[in-house]
Design an enzyme around this catalytic site. Structure first.
Site, PDB file in Angstrom:
ATOM      1  N   GLY A  59     -30.613  13.550 -31.003  1.00 33.48           N
ATOM      2  CA  GLY A  59     -32.105  13.751 -31.332  1.00 33.48           C
ATOM      3  C   GLY A  59     -32.669  12.822 -32.324  1.00 33.48           C
ATOM      4  CB  SER A  60     -35.338  12.855 -34.815  1.00 37.24           C
ATOM      5  OG  SER A  60     -36.358  13.611 -33.968  1.00 37.24           O
ATOM      6  CB  THR A  61     -29.726  11.500 -36.260  1.00 36.09           C
ATOM      7  OG1 THR A  61     -29.126  11.680 -35.204  1.00 36.09           O
ATOM      8  CG2 THR A  61     -30.047  12.880 -37.142  1.00 36.09           C
ATOM      9  CE  LYS A  81     -37.724  10.366 -33.233  1.00 40.70           C
ATOM     10  NZ  LYS A  81     -38.550  11.540 -33.631  1.00 40.70           N
TER      11      LYS A  81
END
Length: 492
Positions: free
Chosen positions: A221-223, A225
């Protein structure tokens, strides 16, 4: 001598010669193979004829040995806080073999390792029983307890990995649900076999024997990014955390009519990298991945350790970032979805490299191997694995991650008097995202001198998770905070 007798004598001589050749072949050529054959019961009897050496944490054993009766296996393994330490130790069972450190360092623990030959020879001359050596780990007991207790309190499947960024030492490696290796360490069909059968996945869908910290890959997920941000900085696509990005809102993925959505009404139009990470803008990081392209994004992921198995020495599954993806697929993968998957250890490696000013150290959990006399047989030296990003760019990324904790989605990871950087994440999964998301949090803590004693990754599979990045901040960040605090406090 008449002819028939001579023939009989020659034949008997050949039989004796064949017997001698066969005997010497067995004794000198096949001896080692037969000695170590898994079907040779004498090998197993010998393995359990004396107490095993111990696995050590913080200078104290977390294992032991107990004398048994009614079996030709004299000693069986015992564990202290077995469920908490199982992802590190594995198990040593008279009935079901051994895994992880118990298996990989079996020679040291049983005393059969060639490096103990001189000491064992002296023992034979003095009549002393052979003793196994010790495996001294890099683990921090307080950090491991904080990690395991945090997962247990959530009551959901999940894992934690914590690393010392400057060396690569693994400080915590927790997985939940877990199992107590003591429950099937013997070979009783009434107790050990029944306990083992209860743990098998076909009987227990939660699969407690799965080491989720090393062997399970999840969409990060957004980790992820932070990896995309690192690629943008290293490529020069953007050179400053507070430089506006060229990101329209809405943003349609190339080659499609599909708009990439953000979670909620957040300020993502032409947002700076800092703001985009603070609010976790899918549009900004998806467009960065698409603009850089699959080849550059894959190269950066590989620098952080993706696509390669890690050996700690326990094997960790390779994390995934796809190849041959089109721009829209690359965009989705660059926000940690589609064809991206990572182990908790891998995401702890990402955070540790950023905290260590861009240098990634090889993760390891065995500090040294000792003889029973505590003489060192082998010492692990820290080893640089790669340099994913420059020191300057790492410090830019640190400032962005620290904003996430200071006033973004990661405020639950704050520690008074300590600088903390982090990134939350929610990874959707299931067909058409039908299942509840995974809650992620990656982080590091920094001391007053700017060095980082610990980097952490936490993932939780929880039915209570909600579909936004705050779930990572709400469920996973408090566990990461407690692990970091445990490490910091243990160094005081």
């Amino acid at each position: 001598m008449n002819k028939p007798l001579r023939r009989i004598a020659i034949f008997c001589g050949l039989l004796v010669l064949a017997l001698l050749i066969r005997d010497n072949w067995i004794q000198y050529v096949q001896a080692d193979e037969l000695r170590t054959d898994k079907n040779n019961r004498r090998v197993i009897i010998e393995r359990y004829a004396s107490p095993r050496g111990d696995i050590i944490v913080d200078g104290k054993p977390i294992t032991g040995s107990k004398e048994t009766s009614g079996s030709d296996f004299k000693w069986k393994r015992t564990y202290k806080d077995g469920a908490m330490w199982a992802p590190v130790t594995g198990y040593a069972s008279q009935a079901f073999g051994a895994t992880q450190l118990e298996n990989l360092e079996d020679g040291i623990l049983t005393g059969n390792d060639d490096r103990l030959f001189f000491r064992n020879t002296l023992d034979m001359l003095t009549g002393k029983k052979q003793e196994g050596g010790n495996v001294v780990t890099t683990l921090n007991g307080a950090a491991q307890k904080a990690a395991y207790d945090g997962l247990k309190k959530q009551g959901a499947k999940g894992a934690v990995a914590a690393i010392e960024p400057s060396t690569g030492k693994i400080l915590a490696l927790a997985s939940y649900p877990s199992y107590d290796p003591s429950s099937f360490a013997g070979n009783s069909t009434t107790t050990d076999t029944k306990a083992w059968q209860k743990l098998l996945k076909k009987n227990n869908p939660d699969d407690p024997t799965l080491n989720r910290a090393l062997r399970e890959t999840y969409p990060p997920g957004s980790t992820f990014k932070v990896v995309t941000a690192a690629a943008a900085l290293e490529d020069g696509l953007y050179t400053d955390a507070d430089q506006n990005t060229r990101t329209p809102l809405p943003w349609t993925m190339p080659g499609t009519t599909t708009q990439l959505k953000n979670e909620g009404n957040i300020p993502c139009k032409n947002a700076t990298l800092r703001t985009a990470l603070q609010y976790s803008c899918n549009t900004v990081f998806g467009k960065i991945g698409s603009d850089l392209g699959n080849e550059k994004m894959l190269a950066m992921a590989k620098k952080f350790g993706f696509t390669e198995e890690q050996f700690t020495p326990v094997r960790a599954n390779a994390s995934v970032f796809g190849e041959d993806m089109n721009p829209s697929e690359t965009a989705l993968s660059s926000i940690g979805q589609f064809n991206t998957a990572a182990t908790p250890l891998q995401m702890a490696m990402v955070s540790s490299a950023i905290a260590n000013d861009g240098k990634l150290m090889k993760p390891y959990m065995v500090d040294e191997l000792q003889a029973r006399s505590v003489d060192t047989i082998e010492k692990t030296e820290p080893e640089e694995l790669s340099q994913p990003l420059s020191s300057d760019n790492a410090q830019i990324l640190q400032s962005m991650m620290e904003t996430v904790v200071e006033k973004g989605t990661g405020t639950n990871a704050k520690i008074q008097g300590v600088t903390v950087g982090g990134k939350t994440g929610t990874a959707q999964h299931g067909e058409n995202n039908s299942e509840n998301p995974y809650a992620w949090f990656i982080s590091y803590a920094k001391g007053e001198d700017g060095s980082s004693p610990v980097a952490v990754a936490v993932v939780i599979e929880d039915d209570k998770a909600v579909r936004d990045d705050i779930s990572g901040g709400g469920l996973a960040a408090p566990i990461a905070r407690n692990v970091m605090e445990a490490v910091i406090n243990s160094k005081k």
